[in-house]
Design an enzyme around this catalytic site. Structure first.
Site, PDB file in Angstrom:
ATOM      1  N   ALA A   1     -19.753   2.699   4.045  1.00 53.07           N
ATOM      2  CA  ALA A   1     -18.996   1.987   3.020  1.00 53.07           C
ATOM      3  C   ALA A   1     -19.844   0.968   2.279  1.00 53.07           C
ATOM      4  CB  ALA A   1     -17.786   1.305   3.643  1.00 53.07           C
TER       5      ALA A   1
ATOM      6  N   ASP B   1     -18.290  -4.130  14.930  1.00 55.94           N
ATOM      7  CA  ASP B   1     -17.376  -4.124  13.780  1.00 55.94           C
ATOM      8  C   ASP B   1     -17.614  -5.345  12.887  1.00 55.94           C
ATOM      9  OD1 ASP B   1     -16.054  -1.741  14.300  1.00 55.94           O
ATOM     10  OD2 ASP B   1     -14.541  -2.690  15.551  1.00 55.94           O
TER      11      ASP B   1
ATOM     12  N   GLU C   1       0.843  -1.200   0.000  1.00 50.25           N
ATOM     13  CA  GLU C   1       0.000   0.000   0.000  1.00 50.25           C
ATOM     14  C   GLU C   1       0.876   1.247   0.000  1.00 50.25           C
ATOM     15  OE1 GLU C   1      -3.588   0.171   2.488  1.00 50.25           O
ATOM     16  OE2 GLU C   1      -2.678   1.931   3.434  1.00 50.25           O
TER      17      GLU C   1
ATOM     18  N   GLY D   1     -14.103   6.416   4.789  1.00 54.69           N
ATOM     19  CA  GLY D   1     -13.046   7.408   4.918  1.00 54.69           C
ATOM     20  C   GLY D   1     -13.095   8.125   6.253  1.00 54.69           C
TER      21      GLY D   1
END
Length: 293
Positions: free
Chosen positions: A129, A162, A18, A109
């Site tokens: 998302a 989560d 990344e 984001g």
């Protein structure tokens, strides 16, 4: 371009890198030196982030396109909801389709202004998302990845929440997930097991960031919303006065965790490079594996 989910399913550890978008031309030149060094490892894929709060998005798009056109590597574009209307998101997705880029990491984001600011949706944009995943899937034959959080998202009330969010992303069409960086095998295994217990077999690729200087520790705590484990900080603080030793210990810690995760059944390792190649290359060499081809 190769399908990332197909590569993850091959049974060979997938190695990926990344990068973040440089702020200026000098930074972009340095990034390309790193890209060329890491290209030699034949990674499964590479990705380019959007930057904090959606900053530097034009360079993100340009660097991703250059990787697609000028290297042998498979690029994955990051795309966030931050500051974008749905019309703008459609335009960016259409541009990726035009350059035959088929892999996108869909993210809500971070809030504009930083992690300590509340999330504010664009008045004509998206809030989560999973909504972005669904939009991307509507617009073409894209493979969509999403983020996962072994140590809990900073805004999440619980680890179970989560897991629920990650399952919703999979139900919206996500084909794999990449985690925020973390430091313990137990955190990864617990997240995976919670997702599996919900009847979801989404591949989850752990994200690792080799620590190369002690100053990174405070920043990592800020970015993750969780303190770096004492077992990690103590090893690094013990050699804090020797930069070369700090880097060596950071590589050792990352190598040990990567080995544990692969033994745990992780489909690969996603290295957060900070646009530098030496530490990442050393960990990759220590693992003694080739990326999935």
């Amino acid at each position: 371009m190769r399908s990332i989910p197909d590569a993850l399913a091959q049974g060979v550890p997938a190695i990926s890198f990344e990068f973040f978008p440089p702020k200026d031309d000098a930074g972009e030149a340095a990034l390309w030196e790193t890209i060329r060094q890491l290209e030699k490892t034949r990674p499964t894929f590479v990705s380019v982030t959007y930057g904090a709060g959606g900053a530097n998005r034009d360079r993100t798009i340009r660097v991703t396109e250059r990787i697609a056109n000028e290297t042998t590597m498979t690029p994955m574009a990051h795309l966030t909801c931050v500051g974008h209307s749905v019309a703008e998101l459609r335009n960016i997705i259409g541009h990726y389709a035009n350059i035959r880029l088929r892999n996108i990491l869909a993210l809500r984001g971070d809030p504009q202004g930083g992690l300590d600011q509340p999330w504010v949706r664009h008045p004509e944009g998206l809030d989560h998302a999973d909504e972005l995943v669904a939009l991307i899937r509507e617009l073409g034959p894209f493979t969509v990845g999403v983020a996962a959080f072994p140590d809990r998202h900073p805004e999440s009330p619980s680890l179970d929440h989560d897991a629920d969010v990650l399952v919703r992303k999979a139900e919206a069409g996500a084909a794999f997930a990449i985690t925020q960086f973390f430091f313990t095998r137990e955190a990864y295994a617990a997240l995976r097991d919670r997702v599996v217990a919900r009847g979801c077999d989404l591949p989850i690729v752990p994200g690792l960031m080799p620590v190369t200087n002690v100053r990174q520790l405070a920043r990592m705590t800020e970015l993750s919303g969780q303190p770096v484990p004492a077992a990690v900080t103590e090893r690094l603080q013990a050699v804090a006065d020797d930069p070369a030793a700090v880097r060596e210990v950071g590589v050792e810690i990352a190598t040990e965790l990567a080995q544990q995760l692969l033994a745990e059944g992780a489909p690969g390792i996603h290295f957060i490079t900070m646009n530098r190649s030496p530490a990442t290359l050393q960990v990759w060499e220590n693992l003694g594996i080739s990326a999935a081809q």
